[in-house]
Design an enzyme around this catalytic site. Sequence first.
Site, mmCIF file in Angstrom:
data_model
loop_
_atom_site.group_PDB
_atom_site.id
_atom_site.type_symbol
_atom_site.label_atom_id
_atom_site.label_comp_id
_atom_site.label_asym_id
_atom_site.label_seq_id
_atom_site.Cartn_x
_atom_site.Cartn_y
_atom_site.Cartn_z
ATOM 1 N N CYS A 223 -1.958 -2.320 -1.602
ATOM 2 C CA CYS A 223 -3.248 -2.194 -1.826
ATOM 3 C C CYS A 223 -3.443 -3.156 -2.831
ATOM 4 O O CYS A 223 -2.932 -4.202 -2.843
ATOM 5 C CB CYS A 223 -2.976 -1.682 -3.541
ATOM 6 N N GLY B 296 -6.537 0.248 10.091
ATOM 7 C CA GLY B 296 -7.461 -0.418 9.913
ATOM 8 C C GLY B 296 -8.397 -0.781 10.930
ATOM 9 O O GLY B 296 -8.132 -1.646 12.235
#
Length: 308
Positions: A98, A200
């Site tokens: 995060c 990603g």
Amino acid sequence: MKIVLAPMEGVVDHLMRDMLTKVGGFDLCITEFVRVVEQLLPPRTFHRLCPELHHGAKTPSGVPVRVQLLGQHPQWLAENAVRAVELGSPGIDLNFGCPAKTVNKSKGGAVLLKEPETLYQIIKAVRDAVPAEQAVSAKIRLGFDDKSLALENADAITQAGASLLTIHARTKVDGYKPPAYWPWIKKIKQTTDIPIIANGEIWSAQDAALCQEQSGCDDIMLGRGALALPNLANTIKHGHQGMTWEEVKALLVSYSGYEIYSDKGRYYPNRIKQWFNYLKRQYPEAEEMFISLRTLKDPQAIVELLSS
């Protein structure tokens, strides 16, 4: 190939998991993180973020949902991991990726990528506490400021006994800016024997194929791409055509019914606008409709616009 739906704080809650797994193509979902500080959290905290625990820890379409924990204290994370598994979570995922400043300031998420020894201690404590048949997975980025500790972090996670590692192929400093550095995942993969999931910048089936080639991974995790193209998982896994705008609008109307009548109904206008910000990437029609949508605050008016 397995495709995992990413944990996205404030975006992919149980309603979104239900909608996207109904569309299909996903094999596993990871929850938004449960923040662990210095206490054993009550069952209601886990049920709030993962209502699926009431139903065998699966979405209504049958896709397993794994609880994700975020924190810095090995023993408290271990105790909460045991509780999550006892409540029905199929294993535990640990968040070391995060990038949020508020999370990193309190020594959670990606900031721990500066401390391979802390990663080791956390994962080992959780692995030792959770039954052996339950997976303990971790999600990381390539690093915090840079990639200098990428291999050391992966080794610490491996040595601690993690079952699985998901790698978001950017650093914390990179945020969500393109590109994702998929070849770095391959470098890490060559140093560990645990399964790795690549994550990603996967927005299309073509991106997924290139990611698999450059990362050396069969399995992938989808986040923002699945919000931009709701059947992205099926376009990758089964070669389906992307959903038409009419199909997406029907999905949005269906989602609206879930959202308006849920306990989060008051957030519906903001949530639907948030989703449109992703849809605009794939659908020119979303850009056009958003011009009218952005000023609306009444849920019924939003649904009427979506139904037009």
